[in-house]
Design a protein around this motif. Structure first.
Motif, PDB file in Angstrom:
ATOM      1  N   ALA A 122       0.853  -1.183   0.000  1.00 16.90           N
ATOM      2  CA  ALA A 122       0.000   0.000   0.000  1.00 16.90           C
ATOM      3  C   ALA A 122       0.895   1.241   0.000  1.00 16.90           C
ATOM      4  N   ARG A 123       0.543   2.199  -0.849  1.00 18.18           N
ATOM      5  CA  ARG A 123       1.396   3.382  -1.001  1.00 18.18           C
ATOM      6  C   ARG A 123       1.041   4.446   0.044  1.00 18.18           C
ATOM      7  N   THR A 124       1.243   4.103   1.295  1.00 14.29           N
ATOM      8  CA  THR A 124       0.871   5.016   2.382  1.00 14.29           C
ATOM      9  C   THR A 124       1.824   6.223   2.429  1.00 14.29           C
ATOM     10  N   LYS A 125       3.114   5.986   2.191  1.00 12.36           N
ATOM     11  CA  LYS A 125       4.093   7.100   2.182  1.00 12.36           C
ATOM     12  C   LYS A 125       3.725   8.100   1.096  1.00 12.36           C
ATOM     13  N   GLU A 126       3.418   7.561  -0.095  1.00 11.37           N
ATOM     14  CA  GLU A 126       3.077   8.435  -1.213  1.00 11.37           C
ATOM     15  C   GLU A 126       1.803   9.228  -0.901  1.00 11.37           C
ATOM     16  N   LEU A 127       0.862   8.585  -0.213  1.00 13.14           N
ATOM     17  CA  LEU A 127      -0.373   9.283   0.159  1.00 13.14           C
ATOM     18  C   LEU A 127      -0.062  10.421   1.123  1.00 13.14           C
ATOM     19  N   GLN A 128       0.783  10.123   2.117  1.00 10.38           N
ATOM     20  CA  GLN A 128       1.149  11.171   3.078  1.00 10.38           C
ATOM     21  C   GLN A 128       1.833  12.347   2.382  1.00 10.38           C
ATOM     22  N   ASN A 129       2.727  12.032   1.454  1.00 11.15           N
ATOM     23  CA  ASN A 129       3.417  13.096   0.715  1.00 11.15           C
ATOM     24  C   ASN A 129       2.436  13.940  -0.104  1.00 11.15           C
ATOM     25  N   GLU A 130       1.535  13.239  -0.808  1.00 11.80           N
ATOM     26  CA  GLU A 130       0.568  13.933  -1.654  1.00 11.80           C
ATOM     27  C   GLU A 130      -0.260  14.909  -0.819  1.00 11.80           C
ATOM     28  N   ILE A 131      -0.692  14.447   0.352  1.00  6.37           N
ATOM     29  CA  ILE A 131      -1.538  15.312   1.196  1.00  6.37           C
ATOM     30  C   ILE A 131      -0.719  16.478   1.753  1.00  6.37           C
ATOM     31  N   ARG A 132       0.517  16.176   2.181  1.00  6.06           N
ATOM     32  CA  ARG A 132       1.370  17.250   2.709  1.00  6.06           C
ATOM     33  C   ARG A 132       1.609  18.319   1.618  1.00  6.06           C
ATOM     34  N   ASP A 133       1.845  17.865   0.391  1.00  6.20           N
ATOM     35  CA  ASP A 133       2.076  18.799  -0.722  1.00  6.20           C
ATOM     36  C   ASP A 133       0.874  19.716  -0.965  1.00  6.20           C
ATOM     37  N   ARG A 134      -0.329  19.155  -0.693  1.00  8.05           N
ATOM     38  CA  ARG A 134      -1.512  19.939  -1.025  1.00  8.05           C
ATOM     39  C   ARG A 134      -2.330  20.251   0.238  1.00  8.05           C
ATOM     40  N   GLU A 135      -1.648  20.377   1.375  1.00 10.82           N
ATOM     41  CA  GLU A 135      -2.365  20.512   2.643  1.00 10.82           C
ATOM     42  C   GLU A 135      -3.179  21.793   2.745  1.00 10.82           C
ATOM     43  N   ASN A 136      -2.866  22.758   1.900  1.00  9.76           N
ATOM     44  CA  ASN A 136      -3.631  24.005   1.958  1.00  9.76           C
ATOM     45  C   ASN A 136      -4.924  23.956   1.159  1.00  9.76           C
ATOM     46  N   GLU A 137      -4.955  23.080   0.144  1.00  8.55           N
ATOM     47  CA  GLU A 137      -6.175  23.038  -0.676  1.00  8.55           C
ATOM     48  C   GLU A 137      -7.129  21.905  -0.313  1.00  8.55           C
ATOM     49  N   ILE A 138      -6.621  20.831   0.296  1.00  9.15           N
ATOM     50  CA  ILE A 138      -7.502  19.695   0.632  1.00  9.15           C
ATOM     51  C   ILE A 138      -8.330  20.018   1.873  1.00  9.15           C
ATOM     52  N   LYS A 139      -9.648  19.843   1.750  1.00  9.45           N
ATOM     53  CA  LYS A 139     -10.543  20.100   2.886  1.00  9.45           C
ATOM     54  C   LYS A 139     -11.141  18.799   3.426  1.00  9.45           C
ATOM     55  N   GLU A 140     -11.233  17.767   2.548  1.00 10.69           N
ATOM     56  CA  GLU A 140     -11.820  16.498   2.988  1.00 10.69           C
ATOM     57  C   GLU A 140     -11.136  15.326   2.305  1.00 10.69           C
ATOM     58  N   ILE A 141     -10.839  14.315   3.100  1.00 12.77           N
ATOM     59  CA  ILE A 141     -10.300  13.064   2.564  1.00 12.77           C
ATOM     60  C   ILE A 141     -11.333  11.967   2.799  1.00 12.77           C
ATOM     61  N   ILE A 142     -11.795  11.329   1.701  1.00 10.11           N
ATOM     62  CA  ILE A 142     -12.761  10.227   1.825  1.00 10.11           C
ATOM     63  C   ILE A 142     -12.007   8.916   1.652  1.00 10.11           C
ATOM     64  N   ILE A 143     -11.964   8.124   2.700  1.00  6.64           N
ATOM     65  CA  ILE A 143     -11.287   6.821   2.601  1.00  6.64           C
ATOM     66  C   ILE A 143     -12.333   5.805   2.165  1.00  6.64           C
ATOM     67  N   ALA A 144     -12.187   5.293   0.925  1.00 13.93           N
ATOM     68  CA  ALA A 144     -13.237   4.464   0.328  1.00 13.93           C
ATOM     69  C   ALA A 144     -12.746   3.037   0.109  1.00 13.93           C
ATOM     70  N   MET A 145     -12.701   2.284   1.198  1.00 13.36           N
ATOM     71  CA  MET A 145     -12.218   0.905   1.110  1.00 13.36           C
ATOM     72  C   MET A 145     -13.401  -0.062   1.055  1.00 13.36           C
ATOM     73  N   ALA A 146     -13.116  -1.330   0.707  1.00 13.49           N
ATOM     74  CA  ALA A 146     -14.152  -2.372   0.749  1.00 13.49           C
ATOM     75  C   ALA A 146     -14.672  -2.490   2.173  1.00 13.49           C
ATOM     76  N   THR A 147     -15.939  -2.853   2.325  1.00 18.92           N
ATOM     77  CA  THR A 147     -16.530  -2.940   3.669  1.00 18.92           C
ATOM     78  C   THR A 147     -16.346  -4.346   4.232  1.00 18.92           C
ATOM     79  N   ASN A 148     -15.068  -4.742   4.303  1.00 16.02           N
ATOM     80  CA  ASN A 148     -14.753  -6.033   4.923  1.00 16.02           C
ATOM     81  C   ASN A 148     -13.620  -5.820   5.934  1.00 16.02           C
ATOM     82  N   VAL A 149     -13.163  -6.891   6.535  1.00 15.82           N
ATOM     83  CA  VAL A 149     -12.185  -6.768   7.628  1.00 15.82           C
ATOM     84  C   VAL A 149     -10.928  -6.035   7.166  1.00 15.82           C
ATOM     85  N   GLU A 150     -10.414  -6.410   5.992  1.00 16.32           N
ATOM     86  CA  GLU A 150      -9.191  -5.777   5.513  1.00 16.32           C
ATOM     87  C   GLU A 150      -9.428  -4.301   5.175  1.00 16.32           C
TER      88      GLU A 150
END
Lengths: 205, 205, 205, 205
Positions: A122-150
């Motif tokens: 999972a590209r968690t580092k890349e996600l963190q970087n992307e958000i940090r780069d755009r931290e001034n414009e992002i107002k909402e993050i929707i985490i849209a995963m499958a609705t199962n245990v994983e």
């Protein structure tokens, strides 16, 4: 092993394909003429050239000179919303509904239950970087995963990992609404779904 | 037609049973001893005596001297909530989740699309009476229909029919939450479900 | 446990029925009127009176004063042929094809692999008696078991058990032809079936 | 249309593949490295070079300098038997059983019901030539088609077409044995299969 057998073996590794169907693929190819085969293999070899990961959302797509895909480079998309999906096909399926006008991030894989925060798959580092780069414009993050245990596990880990940047910048973190999916009946619904459907019930005017 | 054939015909009308399985039921009965058959038929004949529609929620159940079922006569249940379901099995499935502590009303059937407000199959009159009788204690009515065309239609008609009494008494009318049901993946979700899941997304702390 | 629950439990033991469908059967019965229920239970109770095992083939059927079913008492049936099946439904399915004009014997069950010749479940003793009683008229015994491990085992044991009487009376013992069943393709056939289809191939004129 | 879409379209034409799985194939390829893709496309392009129709049986296989496949050039195979199959995969499935030691002929397709003897799809002319070329060594021709309407039709037409050469040379024409395929039960067998199983029953010693 001759080329029929070698190709059967390769096709057997395609998602959802067993050896019998793989063999039928090879016979299917044997019935194509040379021009069709050449066109097919040319397209395959051009694939990594024409298609690359978008620099911003990391999905595979035709990218422009800025290495951005059509969605990430579209000034009409709402840059304040970031929808995090596990796979490219999830993104495509959401796009088909024409309901979402924000931007995306493709995690690549869900975070496996066995490791707390595997960054291999999972590209968690890349996600963190992307958000940090755009931290001034992002107002909402929707985490849209499958609705199962994983999927639930992945949502939990991401929430935790993103907390420093979301808290600091006052970014809302949300998840997909849970309840009755379209076309289902109460008689056949599981306890968890009924529970969510009751808790998330909505007043109607 | 002998009794094997007659019974096969009767079993063929049971929900979900074709002629082949119906015939196997008859042979199954032929292998039971007289005491078992007698016990079975006694239970069937006692059914309409021991079980009757509860005077309040209209479900089939063992009722007490006031003709009320155990749920409707339970003083610990929240009398301010009324959950309207289509069928007895829906009620039972919700009870199994132990999430809901209010009371129920069993409509009997959904309202068919062809007639605007058929009172033949769906007990809309009885629902209106029940709510009028308890208009001072009911604070919320949850209409819990299947999430398909007929269910949506039933919800619309019920909302309309109940409006006079709900408006007057300031009773909230709500429907089950829609979104991703448990155990589903975005890749395989339909447009309507994705749409609902996005609109009903929830902030996480 | 009330009568809804008791009846659900009984229906859950019917062949192929789980608890959910069993419950739906009970609600189905609750929607029937008294006359229908009475007709249903009368038929069930009459079943063991009107239907009994035929003295000769041992299948369940309406029997005459000689305790014989319509097939065993039909003088147009070929008494020289005896077809041994495992279950009543096998006999019925063969009758439906109108291809066989001999007589039957219903074994009741196949002989389980664990015991060599269990007479508890399979009526091997009764079969031996029936053949001995009619050893002068029977010319061929067709053992018609399922083409699986238990069926093959049953055939082997029967052949052995019947050898004294068949040898003595020069009775042919045969089994069903094996090969391609109707509607199948070579690509999807198992090795054993292909093997049988090749060995049992037939010359065409 | 970009190369993702073009390749999706091509994969959608593979046997048994719909657009969703085709798209997943493309993403699967996008995750392969350049060397794997190159190996894959090389194998595809080498396929028509390394594999060709055997001059005798007409199946696709690695052929030798005489343009014969390993089976047709194997002097240990029984040259007196010719088994006619519809497709390459039928031949492969029979070979896997190790029961047949004769030679083959691959018709390519069954003869469609609409035309009497279409030589476009089914290689009937080639079959006639092959048999005429070897009319002195062939003793039996086994026509091994699917046991459905089209297969029966193909068998009938072939029998008729081959009659001049088979009559003249006293060649036996046979078809696969029909009856119960392995693993089936009488209760679920169709009338035609039961009919064949009874007619083709076999005496056991």
């Amino acid at each position: 092993m001759n080329s029929i057998e070698k190709l059967t073996e390769i096709f057997s590794k395609f998602p959802g394909i067993g050896p019998r169907q793989a063999r039928r693929f090879v016979y299917y190819l044997l019935h194509q003429n040379d021009a069709s085969l050449r066109n097919f293999t040319d397209l395959i070899l051009r694939l990594p050239k024409e298609v690359s990961r978008c620099l911003s959302c990391l999905r595979f797509a035709k990218t422009n000179t800025k290495n951005l895909c059509a969605i990430c480079d579209d000034s009409n998309r709402d840059r304040s919303m970031l929808l995090v999906v596990a796979k490219d096909v999830d993104l495509e399926n959401i796009e088909k509904t024409h309901t979402y006008n924000g931007r995306y991030f493709v995690l690549g894989n869900m975070i496996p239950l066995t490791e707390k925060a595997s960054t291999d798959k999972a590209r968690t580092k890349e996600l963190q970087n992307e958000i940090r780069d755009r931290e001034n414009e992002i107002k909402e993050i929707i985490i849209a995963m499958a609705t199962n245990v994983e999927g639930d596990h992945t949502t939990d880990i991401l929430k935790e990992l993103l907390e420093p940047v979301t808290k600091k910048n006052n970014i809302t973190v949300s998840v997909l609404g849970r309840g009755m999916s379209t076309g289902t009946e109460l008689e056949y619904s599981d306890a968890d779904t009924i529970n969510n459907a009751l808790r998330n019930r909505k007043g109607v005017v």
